[in-house]
Design an enzyme around this catalytic site. Structure first.
Site, PDB file in Angstrom:
ATOM      1  N   GLY A  78       0.796  -1.228   0.000  1.00 36.87           N
ATOM      2  CA  GLY A  78       0.000   0.000   0.000  1.00 36.87           C
ATOM      3  C   GLY A  78       0.826   1.274   0.000  1.00 36.87           C
ATOM      4  O   GLY A  78       2.021   1.262  -0.328  1.00 36.87           O
ATOM      5  N   ALA A 119     -10.653  -4.355  -6.959  1.00 38.27           N
ATOM      6  CA  ALA A 119     -11.790  -5.136  -6.451  1.00 38.27           C
ATOM      7  C   ALA A 119     -13.054  -4.285  -6.409  1.00 38.27           C
ATOM      8  O   ALA A 119     -13.017  -3.140  -5.960  1.00 38.27           O
ATOM      9  CB  ALA A 119     -11.471  -5.654  -5.053  1.00 38.27           C
ATOM     10  N   SER A 133       0.121  18.813  -0.275  1.00 38.00           N
ATOM     11  CA  SER A 133       0.017  17.908   0.882  1.00 38.00           C
ATOM     12  C   SER A 133      -0.925  18.537   1.894  1.00 38.00           C
ATOM     13  O   SER A 133      -0.508  18.998   2.938  1.00 38.00           O
ATOM     14  CB  SER A 133       1.394  17.668   1.494  1.00 38.00           C
ATOM     15  OG  SER A 133       2.053  18.899   1.747  1.00 38.00           O
ATOM     16  N   HIS A 176      20.480   4.562  31.715  1.00 40.45           N
ATOM     17  CA  HIS A 176      21.200   5.831  31.783  1.00 40.45           C
ATOM     18  C   HIS A 176      22.536   5.676  31.072  1.00 40.45           C
ATOM     19  O   HIS A 176      23.200   4.665  31.253  1.00 40.45           O
ATOM     20  CB  HIS A 176      21.433   6.214  33.251  1.00 40.45           C
ATOM     21  CG  HIS A 176      22.273   7.451  33.389  1.00 40.45           C
ATOM     22  ND1 HIS A 176      21.768   8.715  33.187  1.00 40.45           N
ATOM     23  CD2 HIS A 176      23.599   7.612  33.675  1.00 40.45           C
ATOM     24  CE1 HIS A 176      22.734   9.611  33.364  1.00 40.45           C
ATOM     25  NE2 HIS A 176      23.855   8.965  33.657  1.00 40.45           N
TER      26      HIS A 176
END
Ligand code: NAI
Length: 454
Positions: free
Chosen positions: A38, A112, A265, A440
């Protein structure tokens, strides 16, 4: 043959559903009209991350002298970046094909269309062949929103205006790039093309970038990008595209800015066109398929997951929605929760967010305490970053002392944020988080540190 499940769409929602259902022993058919994986895998998440990784390496090399490392003649070679991107995508797509095989999913290539229903199940036509499935899962994704701006379609046909699909394959870096929309795609692409040498202008309708991101965080991001030389035109309404020019209106008049390319966009919209939803009466609302917390549509045995339901258009949401849908198909009760879905903007610096922002908490009237710490509280951040302005912001519920939101801008934010999502999902309280030992030195330690500022 009658399949137990027909999945429409092979993106993160579709392939996850097919994999899980196939793995659980259901007979599954998956139809994909383009390429398995996709948008996310082929023209979204993954390709953009390969671009941004190259940009980050170039930025490090260019600014290495701050850290005592001198590199000369640093050059981001765009065709090589595109080539590598294609290699990465190919590798991941073939991995996915293998996964489908392993889970005995039948993959058919073609568009589809739901063509009807009989006593046996739902009929789906793909490339002339008709398949029948007892259940349907629609995961057809989304497409870029193309607003009715005069000249936009013409510019798109001429190859001047690009969407996220085309921009990932351009061969040369545009000298000037205009980006319409300062959201996630716009900012990630602004980041790459700025590092690659384009003069980038972002034209944004709102008075801030990064949409629903916590405002303080988006302002820090804006400042970082202004310093890198990106030009932002905020509160700007695009009225026309004239050849290579974007014409826009702002409070001080009409302006135009010119680009060799123009990226559009301004958001995406669910892709339901031509699916044949009406043949079986699936309910939609302004183009999106309406689903409940079990990812069921109004038609029994028809589910929808991913961008097509328009709830949270993120690949990782699609994964989980697909799993919820399949679990319900398998008779296992499972419910989708959206309150702790993290989101990331993979710019440099990165932004990681989960839950309520300062603004959404205020609008909802939530009683929260907001703790803000500079990332300079982290030794690692200081060791690795010069003049970094990263912060973490935590919203703590005053009554229950749980996390209602956490936002971070700076290095590793994309990886750190999942920890905050876990804290929210498991409803950890401030005291519980204080008792966790964080490694850490790391940047994520600032979350623990913040718990002692309450
Ligand atoms: P977006 O919704 O993130 O941003 C669109 C921006 O365009 C907003 O700031 C909006 O105010 C602005 N806008 C709308 N109309 C405009 C106009 N006419 N003129 C100027 N500005 C205008 O949408 P974007 O960036 O296109 O991304 C689409 C989808 O892809 C989103 O749902 C996003 O979640 C997803 N995505 C996620 C990524 C990630 O998680 N890192 C990366 C890229 C995309």
């Amino acid at each position: 043959m009658i399949y137990d499940l027909i999945v429409i769409g092979g993106g993160p929602g579709g392939y996850t559903a097919a994999e899980r259902a196939g793995g659980a022993g259901l007979s599954v058919l998956l139809a994909e009209k383009r390429v398995l994986g996709g948008v996310c895998l082929n023209e979204g998440c993954i390709p953009s991350k390969t671009f941004l990784n190259s940009a980050k390496i170039a930025d490090y090399a260019k600014n290495g002298s701050t850290y005592g490392v001198h590199a000369e003649g640093v050059k981001l070679e765009h065709p090589a970046v595109v080539k590598r991107k294609n290699r990465v995508v190919k590798k991941l797509v073939s991995g996915l094909e293998m996964k489908m095989k392993k889970n005995k999913v039948t993959v058919v290539n073609g568009e589809a269309v739901i063509s009807g229903r009989t006593g046996d199940g739902f009929q789906v036509k793909v490339d002339g062949a008709v398949y029948t499935g007892k259940r349907l899962l629609i995961a057809s994704g989304s497409v870029p929103a193309m607003p009715p701006i005069p000249g936009l379609d013409e510019g798109y046909k001429k190859g001047i205006v690009l969407t996220n699909r085309e921009i990932l394959d351009i061969e040369t870096i545009p000298e000037n790039l205009v980006i319409i929309g300062g959201g996630v795609i716009g900012l990630e692409m602004a980041s790459y093309f700025n590092s690659a040498g384009s003069r980038v202008t972002v034209v944004e309708m709102l008075d801030h970038i990064a949409g629903p991101t916590d405002r303080e965080i988006s302002d820090i991001l804006l400042n970082n990008y202004k310093k890198k030389g990106i030009d932002f035109r905020l509160s700007a309404k695009v009225t026309e595209i004239k050849g290579n020019d974007v014409v826009f209106e702002s409070s001080d008049g009409i302006h135009r800015v010119s680009g060799d390319n123009i990226l559009i966009s301004i958001g995406r919209k669910p892709d339901t066109k031509g699916l044949g939803l009406e043949t079986i009466g699936v309910e939609t609302d302004r183009g999106r398929i309406v689903t409940d917390e079990f990812l069921r549509t109004n038609i029994p045995e028809v589910y929808a997951a991913g961008d097509v339901n328009g709830i949270s258009m993120l690949a990782h949401t699609a994964y989980r929605e697909a799993e919820v849908a399949v679990n319900n198909i398998l008779g296992k009760r499972d419910r989708m929760r959206y309150f702790a879905v993290p989101s990331v903007i993979y710019t440099n610096p990165e932004v990681g967010s989960v839950g309520e922002t300062t603004e959404s908490a205020r609008d909802k009237g939530l009683d929260v305490e907001i703790i803000k710490l500079p990332l300079a509280y982290s030794g690692r951040y200081v060791a690795e970053t010069e003049r970094g302005d990263g912060i973490v912001k935590v919203l703590v519920d005053k009554q229950y002392r749980t996390i209602r939101g956490l936002h971070i801008i700076g290095s590793y934010a994309s990886e750190i944020i999942y920890g905050a999502a876990v804290m929210m999902e498991t409803e950890m309280r401030v005291n519980d988080i204080r008792e966790i030992v964080f490694p850490h030195p790391t940047v994520c330690e600032v979350i623990r540190e913040a718990m002692f500022e309450i």
